[in-house]
Design an enzyme around this catalytic site. Structure first.
Site, PDB file in Angstrom:
ATOM      1  N   GLU A  95     108.517 -61.161 -62.134  1.00  0.00           N
ATOM      2  CA  GLU A  95     109.242 -62.007 -63.011  1.00  0.00           C
ATOM      3  C   GLU A  95     108.575 -63.481 -62.858  1.00  0.00           C
ATOM      4  O   GLU A  95     108.560 -63.802 -61.981  1.00  0.00           O
ATOM      5  CB  GLU A  95     110.726 -62.169 -62.987  1.00  0.00           C
ATOM      6  CG  GLU A  95     111.559 -63.222 -63.796  1.00  0.00           C
ATOM      7  CD  GLU A  95     111.508 -63.042 -65.259  1.00  0.00           C
ATOM      8  OE1 GLU A  95     111.933 -61.850 -65.605  1.00  0.00           O
ATOM      9  OE2 GLU A  95     110.824 -63.701 -65.825  1.00  0.00           O
TER      10      GLU A  95
ATOM     11  N   HIS B 132     108.320 -55.644 -59.224  1.00  0.00           N
ATOM     12  CA  HIS B 132     108.775 -56.602 -60.038  1.00  0.00           C
ATOM     13  C   HIS B 132     108.017 -57.755 -60.050  1.00  0.00           C
ATOM     14  O   HIS B 132     108.091 -58.449 -59.107  1.00  0.00           O
ATOM     15  CB  HIS B 132     110.207 -56.532 -60.048  1.00  0.00           C
ATOM     16  CG  HIS B 132     110.869 -57.348 -61.270  1.00  0.00           C
ATOM     17  ND1 HIS B 132     111.593 -58.238 -61.164  1.00  0.00           N
ATOM     18  CD2 HIS B 132     110.655 -57.193 -62.288  1.00  0.00           C
ATOM     19  CE1 HIS B 132     112.163 -58.701 -61.924  1.00  0.00           C
ATOM     20  NE2 HIS B 132     111.518 -58.035 -62.862  1.00  0.00           N
TER      21      HIS B 132
ATOM     22  N   GLU C 284     120.773 -54.164 -71.560  1.00  0.00           N
ATOM     23  CA  GLU C 284     121.210 -55.452 -70.812  1.00  0.00           C
ATOM     24  C   GLU C 284     121.951 -56.278 -71.691  1.00  0.00           C
ATOM     25  O   GLU C 284     122.872 -56.944 -70.897  1.00  0.00           O
ATOM     26  CB  GLU C 284     119.820 -56.135 -70.211  1.00  0.00           C
ATOM     27  CG  GLU C 284     119.163 -56.944 -71.189  1.00  0.00           C
ATOM     28  CD  GLU C 284     117.777 -57.441 -70.745  1.00  0.00           C
ATOM     29  OE1 GLU C 284     117.400 -57.060 -69.674  1.00  0.00           O
ATOM     30  OE2 GLU C 284     117.389 -58.451 -71.386  1.00  0.00           O
TER      31      GLU C 284
ATOM     32  N   HIS D  69     108.163 -56.608 -70.021  1.00  0.00           N
ATOM     33  CA  HIS D  69     109.713 -57.330 -70.820  1.00  0.00           C
ATOM     34  C   HIS D  69     109.170 -58.670 -71.219  1.00  0.00           C
ATOM     35  O   HIS D  69     108.276 -59.289 -70.621  1.00  0.00           O
ATOM     36  CB  HIS D  69     110.742 -57.540 -69.623  1.00  0.00           C
ATOM     37  CG  HIS D  69     111.457 -55.960 -69.540  1.00  0.00           C
ATOM     38  ND1 HIS D  69     112.450 -56.066 -69.766  1.00  0.00           N
ATOM     39  CD2 HIS D  69     110.847 -54.646 -69.432  1.00  0.00           C
ATOM     40  CE1 HIS D  69     112.989 -54.651 -69.387  1.00  0.00           C
ATOM     41  NE2 HIS D  69     111.760 -54.034 -69.365  1.00  0.00           N
TER      42      HIS D  69
HETATM   43  C1  NOJ Z   1     114.739 -60.120 -68.212  1.00  0.00           C
HETATM   44  C2  NOJ Z   1     114.473 -58.611 -68.303  1.00  0.00           C
HETATM   45  O1  NOJ Z   1     114.511 -57.849 -69.380  1.00  0.00           O
HETATM   46  C3  NOJ Z   1     115.486 -57.797 -67.429  1.00  0.00           C
HETATM   47  O2  NOJ Z   1     115.262 -56.535 -67.474  1.00  0.00           O
HETATM   48  C4  NOJ Z   1     115.314 -58.615 -65.958  1.00  0.00           C
HETATM   49  O3  NOJ Z   1     116.383 -57.868 -65.144  1.00  0.00           O
HETATM   50  C5  NOJ Z   1     115.360 -59.992 -65.957  1.00  0.00           C
HETATM   51  N1  NOJ Z   1     114.558 -60.440 -67.009  1.00  0.00           N
HETATM   52  C6  NOJ Z   1     115.011 -60.577 -64.527  1.00  0.00           C
HETATM   53  O4  NOJ Z   1     113.694 -60.376 -64.443  1.00  0.00           O
END
Ligand code: NOJ
Length: 668
Positions: free
Chosen positions: A382, A380, A475, A450
């Site tokens: 982010e 992951h 989500e 994402h």
């Molecule tokens: C937004 C993403 O769509 C989600 O899946 C993720 O958990 C969070 N960002 C944190 O990265």
């Protein structure tokens, strides 16, 4: 590849190629002759018009490009040449909703030159398929055009009537497409994103989008009258649209046309308008079903950052790996494993390290443990939109993952802007996302992106671009202030967002009784959650709920068995915003799967099973809404029954409010 140089004649006009040139106009049809494109450059202005089965669906609309500080390529043209060719060939996908895709199109290349002055050249290429058409600007290398800044594209889409359109706004609500699709008259829209799906007054369906968005800005549609739009490219922060240099090509502007909503959903035009795979050895690209340390964070049970409830610990991850191994999942996604999450991570993102794990997460140990259990860790990244910070570490970050046998990474860009000022879907974002896909491919890593720029079929060229978000996913049902996605949401996206490619929606909720600060809820029945695995295509598909909610549940069997890639796909019936029935054939066997979902309304469906192969009897394992199931107050009841069925049968299914049904058909 078979090229036939042939003459194509529209229903109404009969012109030889020679005549085409003399008249400054020319027509080309789709191979089945249902769609007719008429190009003209009378009075020097390039224009196009589209007919479907003899009816005008796009009225005369202008074509052209405007530059900053230079006169545009839009008028004073003469046609130098018309060229035509036909293609009819099949190509195989490494994964998808179809194993084999037919590329059958007729192409018209219009070569234009300014009549006087600098005599600059511009070509427009049209490709007509049976499911729609695409066109692009191709600017050749030439003396009087070099580096340019595109100020706007002048492509018009003029309808003959004020049609209805399913749309989401551009940037005003969200900068990465996380809005509800709404249906309104063209006049009630403003500037809208693509794919935009039109319900035409004559009962046809049409989607306007783009294909192969490469080193360019995304196209949005600016309303110019109650019957028309003009292309509006997403700008850089300084207002410029695209920096480029001749020779260059625009992305394809696409118009998919169909008699039924399902014709849009099963169109392969966008893929056909992308280039063949640049990844020659695709053996490392593996569609997968995964679970993750993820929903727990959205439910506020775990935290991404450090603390007593940190989700991404070695111990917790090992438990998830055990669960994945026990139930046959391929991957375990772990978010919050790396330095940078403490505090308000989404504000800036420049503290993120993509190589340094938190002390309670041992990447090497977990990598080994996963391998021993035949499971992959899913990485992951982010970024919170801090692209420069990410790009500076990207190579090392992918190297680290590759060393630890991670072959898929979920990326994220939670921020209104990239690097504090650029849009996700401007040329800046388009360049960045491409760099990620290419760097990942170098390290044999697949991407689940994402907060992306919308999909335009690039997964054909880069099949390691597995799936994206770019819509309101499940989500939102954990924390959204508006209470979550209403039941109609998933009956709309197959005909809107899904036309941009695979969607990591993250279905699989089995426990509906959770409490979060905003009191949002998953607004479906449990049976509908199963059906979503067939309705929403994603070659990386999540079972999103907490493992404990699956343990011992009979309906979990469907999630374990349902494939994520398909050799064939058919939308049997649908009404956008109301209901959908989709059947898909497993990529690896003779099994068929069916998913059907409804909006808030309960409905009784009678499904014709003639899509099944004639030479088999099937065992059908049927998961339907139980007696009193309803998304509002009783989502749980699921009836599971087994029947013997053939393609001569019809099956009656009752869907509860917000409900659905899922069926597995196995040849006996
Ligand atoms: C937004 C993403 O769509 C989600 O899946 C993720 O958990 C969070 N960002 C944190 O990265």
């Amino acid at each position: 590849m078979k090229y036939i140089f042939q003459l194509l004649i529209c229903v109404t006009i009969s012109l030889s190629l020679q005549n085409c040139a003399q008249h400054n106009e020319c027509s080309v049809t789709s191979p089945d002759e249902n769609i007719c494109l008429k190009f003209s450059a009378e009075r020097g202005i390039p224009m196009y018009k589209v007919e479907y089965k003899g009816e005008i669906v796009i009225e005369s609309s202008k074509l052209g490009i405007d530059f900053k500080g230079l006169s545009g390529l839009k008028e004073n043209f003469e046609v130098v040449d018309f060229k035509m060719q036909s293609v009819n060939e099949n190509w195989d996908q490494p994964w998808g909703e179809f194993k084999t895709i037919t590329d059958n199109h007729n192409e018209l290349i219009v070569e234009l030159r300014e009549k006087n002055g600098e005599k600059r050249q511009m070509n427009i290429v049209f490709r007509l398929f049976n499911d729609g058409l695409g066109f692009r600007y191709v600017i050749p290398e030439q003396l009087n055009l070099d580096e340019v800044v595109i100020a706007n594209e002048l492509t018009q889409f003029n309808f003959s009537k004020e049609n209805d359109v399913w749309w989401i706004p551009v940037h005003s609500e969200n900068s990465y497409y996380e809005s509800f699709y709404r249906k309104s008259k063209i006049s009630e829209t403003d500037t809208i994103n693509t794919p935009a799906t039109f319900e035409l007054k004559n009962g046809l369906y049409m989607s306007i989008h783009e294909a192969n968005l490469t080193d360019y800005a995304s196209m949005t549609l600016r309303k110019t009258s109650n019957k028309s739009y003009e292309a509006e490219l997403v700008p850089w922060s300084n207002g410029d649209k695209v920096y480029t240099k001749a020779p260059f090509k625009s992305p394809w502007r696409t118009i998919i046309i169909g008699d039924e909503p399902g014709d849009l959903a099963t169109s392969t035009l966008t893929l056909n308008l992308n280039e063949p795979s640049l990844i020659k050895d695709t053996s490392w690209i593996e569609p997968s079903k995964y679970i993750g340390i993820w929903w727990g964070m959205h439910l506020e049970k775990f935290t991404w950052g450090q603390g007593p409830n940190h989700g991404a610990t070695t111990e917790n991850t090992k438990q998830y790996i055990d669960f994945a191994a026990k139930h046959g999942f391929d991957g375990v996604l772990v978010e919050g494993w790396n330095v940078g999450w403490d505090g308000e991570w989404f504000k800036d993102g420049s503290d993120f390290s993509f190589t340094q794990a938190y002390p309670d997460f041992n990447l090497e140990e977990i990598g080994l443990y996963a391998a021993q259990n035949n499971v992959r860790l899913i990485g992951h990244h982010e970024t919170a939109g801090a692209v420069s910070n990410y790009e500076a570490q990207m190579e090392d970050a992918f190297k680290l993952y590759q060393k630890n046998a991670v072959n898929a990474v979920k990326t994220g860009y939670v921020n209104k802007y990239l690097d504090g000022k650029e849009w996700h879907d401007g040329q800046f974002g388009v360049r960045h996302y491409r760099k990620v896909i290419e760097t990942a491919a170098k390290h044999q890593i697949m991407i689940d992106n994402h907060e992306p720029v919308k999909g335009t079929g690039l997964q054909r060229t880069y099949p390691n671009l597995m799936t994206q978000e770019g819509a309101r996913g499940q989500e939102y049902d954990a924390w959204s202030k508006d209470g979550g996605n209403p039941p109609s949401h998933t009956t709309i996206i197959p005909f809107t967002r899904m036309l941009a490619g695979p969607f990591d929606f993250t279905p699989g909720t089995f426990n509906f009784d959770y409490e979060t600060a905003n009191k949002a809820r998953v607004q479906t029945t449990l049976a509908k959650q199963l059906a979503l695995y067939v309705i929403i295509f994603s070659p990386q598909q999540m079972a999103s709920d907490l493992p404990k909610n699956y343990e011992g549940h009979k309906a979990f069997e469907f999630i374990k068995q349902v494939p994520v890639v398909w050799s064939d796909t058919k939308v049997l019936d649908a009404e956008i915003g109301e209901f959908v029935i989709t059947a898909r054939k497993d990529w690896n066997s003779e099994d068929w799967y069916l998913g059907t979902i409804t909006n808030e309304a309960s409905r009784l469906l009678e499904i014709d099973l003639s899509f099944l192969d004639t030479n088999f009897r099937y065992k059908a394992e049927i998961y339907t809404d139980g007696d009193v199931a309803s998304y509002e107050d009783n989502p749980y009841p699921v009836d599971i029954e087994t029947k013997e069925l053939t393609n001569k049968d019809r099956l009656k299914i009752l869907l509860s409010p917000g409900g659905g049904a899922a069926i597995k058909f196995t040849p006996i």
